[in-house]
Design a protein around this motif. Structure first.
Motif, PDB file in Angstrom:
ATOM      1  N   ALA A 117       0.835  -1.207   0.000  1.00  0.00           N
ATOM      2  CA  ALA A 117       0.000   0.000   0.000  1.00  0.00           C
ATOM      3  C   ALA A 117       0.871   1.258   0.000  1.00  0.00           C
ATOM      4  CB  ALA A 117      -0.919  -0.013   1.217  1.00  0.00           C
ATOM      5  N   ARG A 118       1.970   1.245   0.760  1.00  0.00           N
ATOM      6  CA  ARG A 118       2.883   2.395   0.743  1.00  0.00           C
ATOM      7  C   ARG A 118       3.572   2.523  -0.609  1.00  0.00           C
ATOM      8  NH1 ARG A 118       6.933   2.806   5.566  1.00  0.00           N
ATOM      9  NH2 ARG A 118       7.213   4.814   4.521  1.00  0.00           N
ATOM     10  N   LYS A 119       3.878   1.369  -1.216  1.00  0.00           N
ATOM     11  CA  LYS A 119       4.555   1.390  -2.509  1.00  0.00           C
ATOM     12  C   LYS A 119       3.626   1.860  -3.624  1.00  0.00           C
ATOM     13  CE  LYS A 119       7.715  -1.593  -5.079  1.00  0.00           C
ATOM     14  NZ  LYS A 119       8.215  -2.972  -5.216  1.00  0.00           N
ATOM     15  N   MET A 120       2.337   1.497  -3.546  1.00  0.00           N
ATOM     16  CA  MET A 120       1.374   1.863  -4.589  1.00  0.00           C
ATOM     17  C   MET A 120       0.485   3.016  -4.148  1.00  0.00           C
ATOM     18  SD  MET A 120       0.254  -1.822  -6.145  1.00  0.00           S
ATOM     19  CE  MET A 120      -0.663  -2.278  -4.698  1.00  0.00           C
ATOM     20  N   HIS A 121       1.068   3.920  -3.371  1.00  0.00           N
ATOM     21  CA  HIS A 121       0.278   5.026  -2.856  1.00  0.00           C
ATOM     22  C   HIS A 121      -0.186   5.969  -3.966  1.00  0.00           C
ATOM     23  CE1 HIS A 121      -0.644   8.697  -0.496  1.00  0.00           C
ATOM     24  NE2 HIS A 121      -1.017   7.825   0.415  1.00  0.00           N
ATOM     25  N   TYR A 122       0.504   5.925  -5.114  1.00  0.00           N
ATOM     26  CA  TYR A 122       0.114   6.806  -6.220  1.00  0.00           C
ATOM     27  C   TYR A 122      -1.207   6.392  -6.856  1.00  0.00           C
ATOM     28  CZ  TYR A 122       2.063   2.973  -8.963  1.00  0.00           C
ATOM     29  OH  TYR A 122       2.334   1.742  -9.488  1.00  0.00           O
ATOM     30  N   LEU A 123      -1.728   5.192  -6.528  1.00  0.00           N
ATOM     31  CA  LEU A 123      -3.010   4.738  -7.064  1.00  0.00           C
ATOM     32  C   LEU A 123      -4.187   5.228  -6.224  1.00  0.00           C
ATOM     33  CD1 LEU A 123      -2.053   1.051  -7.915  1.00  0.00           C
ATOM     34  CD2 LEU A 123      -2.185   2.982  -9.470  1.00  0.00           C
ATOM     35  N   LEU A 124      -3.921   6.100  -5.268  1.00  0.00           N
ATOM     36  CA  LEU A 124      -4.982   6.617  -4.410  1.00  0.00           C
ATOM     37  C   LEU A 124      -5.921   7.514  -5.213  1.00  0.00           C
ATOM     38  CD1 LEU A 124      -6.002   6.834  -1.461  1.00  0.00           C
ATOM     39  CD2 LEU A 124      -4.537   8.820  -1.211  1.00  0.00           C
ATOM     40  N   SER A 125      -7.189   7.465  -4.870  1.00  0.00           N
ATOM     41  CA  SER A 125      -8.173   8.288  -5.572  1.00  0.00           C
ATOM     42  C   SER A 125      -7.997   9.759  -5.219  1.00  0.00           C
ATOM     43  CB  SER A 125      -9.589   7.848  -5.196  1.00  0.00           C
ATOM     44  OG  SER A 125      -9.769   6.504  -5.501  1.00  0.00           O
ATOM     45  N   THR A 126      -8.357  10.598  -6.154  1.00  0.00           N
ATOM     46  CA  THR A 126      -8.379  12.037  -5.921  1.00  0.00           C
ATOM     47  C   THR A 126      -9.818  12.527  -5.994  1.00  0.00           C
ATOM     48  OG1 THR A 126      -8.030  12.459  -8.272  1.00  0.00           O
ATOM     49  CG2 THR A 126      -6.079  12.303  -6.893  1.00  0.00           C
TER      50      THR A 126
ATOM     51  N   LYS B 268       1.213   5.960   4.484  1.00  0.00           N
ATOM     52  CA  LYS B 268       2.013   7.059   3.950  1.00  0.00           C
ATOM     53  C   LYS B 268       2.785   6.567   2.730  1.00  0.00           C
ATOM     54  CE  LYS B 268       2.721   9.354   8.396  1.00  0.00           C
ATOM     55  NZ  LYS B 268       3.736   9.823   9.360  1.00  0.00           N
ATOM     56  N   PRO B 269       3.106   7.478   1.793  1.00  0.00           N
ATOM     57  CA  PRO B 269       3.877   7.044   0.611  1.00  0.00           C
ATOM     58  C   PRO B 269       5.276   6.631   0.990  1.00  0.00           C
ATOM     59  CG  PRO B 269       3.602   9.425   0.619  1.00  0.00           C
ATOM     60  CD  PRO B 269       2.733   8.903   1.730  1.00  0.00           C
ATOM     61  N   LEU B 270       5.801   5.678   0.244  1.00  0.00           N
ATOM     62  CA  LEU B 270       7.135   5.141   0.507  1.00  0.00           C
ATOM     63  C   LEU B 270       8.180   6.116  -0.003  1.00  0.00           C
ATOM     64  CD1 LEU B 270       8.349   2.484   1.650  1.00  0.00           C
ATOM     65  CD2 LEU B 270       8.615   1.729  -0.703  1.00  0.00           C
ATOM     66  N   SER B 271       9.117   6.464   0.856  1.00  0.00           N
ATOM     67  CA  SER B 271      10.169   7.412   0.474  1.00  0.00           C
ATOM     68  C   SER B 271      11.305   6.654  -0.196  1.00  0.00           C
ATOM     69  CB  SER B 271      10.684   8.148   1.703  1.00  0.00           C
ATOM     70  OG  SER B 271      11.193   7.223   2.647  1.00  0.00           O
ATOM     71  N   HIS B 272      12.006   7.346  -1.102  1.00  0.00           N
ATOM     72  CA  HIS B 272      13.123   6.735  -1.813  1.00  0.00           C
ATOM     73  C   HIS B 272      14.328   6.642  -0.890  1.00  0.00           C
ATOM     74  CE1 HIS B 272      11.162   6.773  -5.691  1.00  0.00           C
ATOM     75  NE2 HIS B 272      10.697   7.972  -5.399  1.00  0.00           N
ATOM     76  N   LYS B 273      14.980   5.501  -0.947  1.00  0.00           N
ATOM     77  CA  LYS B 273      16.176   5.311  -0.132  1.00  0.00           C
ATOM     78  C   LYS B 273      17.368   5.923  -0.845  1.00  0.00           C
ATOM     79  CE  LYS B 273      14.726   1.069   2.178  1.00  0.00           C
ATOM     80  NZ  LYS B 273      15.043  -0.352   2.404  1.00  0.00           N
ATOM     81  N   ARG B 274      18.160   6.626  -0.086  1.00  0.00           N
ATOM     82  CA  ARG B 274      19.373   7.203  -0.648  1.00  0.00           C
ATOM     83  C   ARG B 274      20.448   6.127  -0.750  1.00  0.00           C
ATOM     84  NH1 ARG B 274      20.400  13.141   2.080  1.00  0.00           N
ATOM     85  NH2 ARG B 274      18.524  14.170   1.255  1.00  0.00           N
ATOM     86  N   GLN B 275      21.008   6.003  -1.932  1.00  0.00           N
ATOM     87  CA  GLN B 275      22.060   5.024  -2.121  1.00  0.00           C
ATOM     88  C   GLN B 275      23.358   5.520  -1.500  1.00  0.00           C
ATOM     89  OE1 GLN B 275      22.386   4.208  -6.249  1.00  0.00           O
ATOM     90  NE2 GLN B 275      20.422   3.173  -6.384  1.00  0.00           N
ATOM     91  N   ARG B 276      24.031   4.588  -0.854  1.00  0.00           N
ATOM     92  CA  ARG B 276      25.285   4.944  -0.215  1.00  0.00           C
ATOM     93  C   ARG B 276      26.371   5.136  -1.275  1.00  0.00           C
ATOM     94  NH1 ARG B 276      25.855   1.025   5.088  1.00  0.00           N
ATOM     95  NH2 ARG B 276      24.034   1.819   6.234  1.00  0.00           N
ATOM     96  N   MET B 277      27.118   6.216  -1.093  1.00  0.00           N
ATOM     97  CA  MET B 277      28.210   6.482  -2.022  1.00  0.00           C
ATOM     98  C   MET B 277      29.352   5.518  -1.727  1.00  0.00           C
ATOM     99  SD  MET B 277      27.372   8.922  -4.056  1.00  0.00           S
ATOM    100  CE  MET B 277      28.946   9.520  -4.626  1.00  0.00           C
ATOM    101  N   LYS B 278      29.744   4.796  -2.765  1.00  0.00           N
ATOM    102  CA  LYS B 278      30.834   3.844  -2.597  1.00  0.00           C
ATOM    103  C   LYS B 278      32.166   4.575  -2.601  1.00  0.00           C
ATOM    104  CE  LYS B 278      32.225  -0.692  -4.244  1.00  0.00           C
ATOM    105  NZ  LYS B 278      32.069  -1.699  -5.287  1.00  0.00           N
ATOM    106  N   SER B 279      32.977   4.256  -1.644  1.00  0.00           N
ATOM    107  CA  SER B 279      34.264   4.938  -1.544  1.00  0.00           C
ATOM    108  C   SER B 279      35.166   4.505  -2.688  1.00  0.00           C
ATOM    109  CB  SER B 279      34.921   4.590  -0.208  1.00  0.00           C
ATOM    110  OG  SER B 279      36.195   5.196  -0.138  1.00  0.00           O
ATOM    111  N   PRO B 280      35.821   5.453  -3.358  1.00  0.00           N
ATOM    112  CA  PRO B 280      36.690   5.059  -4.481  1.00  0.00           C
ATOM    113  C   PRO B 280      37.950   4.337  -4.053  1.00  0.00           C
ATOM    114  CG  PRO B 280      36.893   7.404  -4.035  1.00  0.00           C
ATOM    115  CD  PRO B 280      35.779   6.897  -3.146  1.00  0.00           C
ATOM    116  N   PHE B 281      38.282   4.390  -2.737  1.00  0.00           N
ATOM    117  CA  PHE B 281      39.505   3.737  -2.286  1.00  0.00           C
ATOM    118  C   PHE B 281      39.324   2.238  -2.112  1.00  0.00           C
ATOM    119  CE2 PHE B 281      40.035   8.125  -0.837  1.00  0.00           C
ATOM    120  CZ  PHE B 281      41.277   8.408  -1.395  1.00  0.00           C
ATOM    121  N   THR B 282      38.066   1.760  -2.030  1.00  0.00           N
ATOM    122  CA  THR B 282      37.854   0.326  -1.783  1.00  0.00           C
ATOM    123  C   THR B 282      38.336  -0.519  -2.942  1.00  0.00           C
ATOM    124  OG1 THR B 282      35.615   0.612  -2.621  1.00  0.00           O
ATOM    125  CG2 THR B 282      35.914   0.709  -0.242  1.00  0.00           C
ATOM    126  N   SER B 283      38.092  -0.055  -4.176  1.00  0.00           N
ATOM    127  CA  SER B 283      38.516  -0.830  -5.338  1.00  0.00           C
ATOM    128  C   SER B 283      39.975  -0.591  -5.686  1.00  0.00           C
ATOM    129  CB  SER B 283      37.642  -0.473  -6.547  1.00  0.00           C
ATOM    130  OG  SER B 283      37.741   0.905  -6.811  1.00  0.00           O
TER     131      SER B 283
END
Length: 240
Positions: free
Chosen positions: A65-74, A100-115
């Motif tokens: 329901a949180r994921k498909m919150h955009y299908l709510l009637s107006t 409540k609508p599902l908020s987008h998760k912020r992707q973690r920035m991968k450190s360039p030193f790991t690779s």
């Protein structure tokens, strides 16, 4: 005599019938009690499993329901769960109103030193450093001394580019630019010189060129219309 005496002694003092009967009754009562306890424990476990499954399904339903919150009637348009042909809205519609609508998760920035850590000893690739945006300046008091204001320094640092006339002007001169535009216009407005002829009368006056492989006159072949096999009477052995 010994056989009779041993039988009497065993039945009287060792294997007592009434004591054995009382023991078996106690065991049967104990078994019944244990069986009832096990039955209650099994029912309790089943109820817990059902409750856990219901909670899991309810949680998944709330997440959907949180994921498909955009299908709510107006107020203007009814949603897919709120059909105007229904007497009452779908339960999913009511759940969408509560959730409540599902908020987008912020992707973690991968450190360039790991690779790059594994390539550092061999120096196969140069190390990449972080290119993240710098933090904004901290709002603190102006330090003592002949220092300019922070806002003025930032304004000078991030001011827009003002190129010189040589950089801003085009490389080509106005005359060459006009010639190029004239050429493009001439090419665009050019008319084809060949006369257009319809396809039905284009090949009317052309003469037929016979094929080198054929010696006969041009015309429709009779093969497939009159006969399907070549007949050569000169090569016949008999008259039939």
């Amino acid at each position: 005599i010994q056989k009779r005496w041993r039988g009497y002694y065993v039945r009287k003092y060792i294997h007592n019938y009434y004591a054995l009967k009382k023991y078996l009754e106690a065991i049967s009562m104990n078994n019944e009690f244990v069986r009832n306890e096990l039955q209650q424990y099994t029912e309790m476990k089943e109820n817990e499993e059902k409750r856990r499954d219901l909670e899991k399904k309810e949680k998944e339903k709330r997440y959907q329901a949180r994921k498909m919150h955009y299908l709510l009637s107006t107020e203007q348009i009814a949603g897919i769960y709120n059909s105007p042909f229904r007497k009452s809205p779908d339960p999913m519609e009511l759940l969408l109103r509560k959730s409540k609508p599902l908020s987008h998760k912020r992707q973690r920035m991968k450190s360039p030193f790991t690779s790059e850590l594994y390539d550092w000893p061999t120096c196969r690739r140069p190390p990449t450093f972080s290119t993240a945006e710098p933090l904004p300046p901290i709002g603190r008091q102006k330090p003592q001394g002949p220092f300019r204001d922070t806002a003025e320094v930032l304004r000078q640092r991030y001011k827009p580019l003002e190129p010189t006339l040589r950089v801003a002007a085009s490389i080509n001169s106005p005359l060459e630019k006009a010639r190029e535009e004239m050429k493009m216009e001439e090419w665009r407005n050019r008319v084809h010189d060949n006369e257009f002829l319809p396809f039905s009368s284009y090949h009317k006056n052309e003469k037929y060129d016979p094929s080198i492989c054929r010696s006969g006159k041009y015309g429709q072949e009779t093969y497939g219309i009159k006969h399907f096999r070549e007949v050569q009477p000169k090569k016949w052995i008999a008259g039939k």
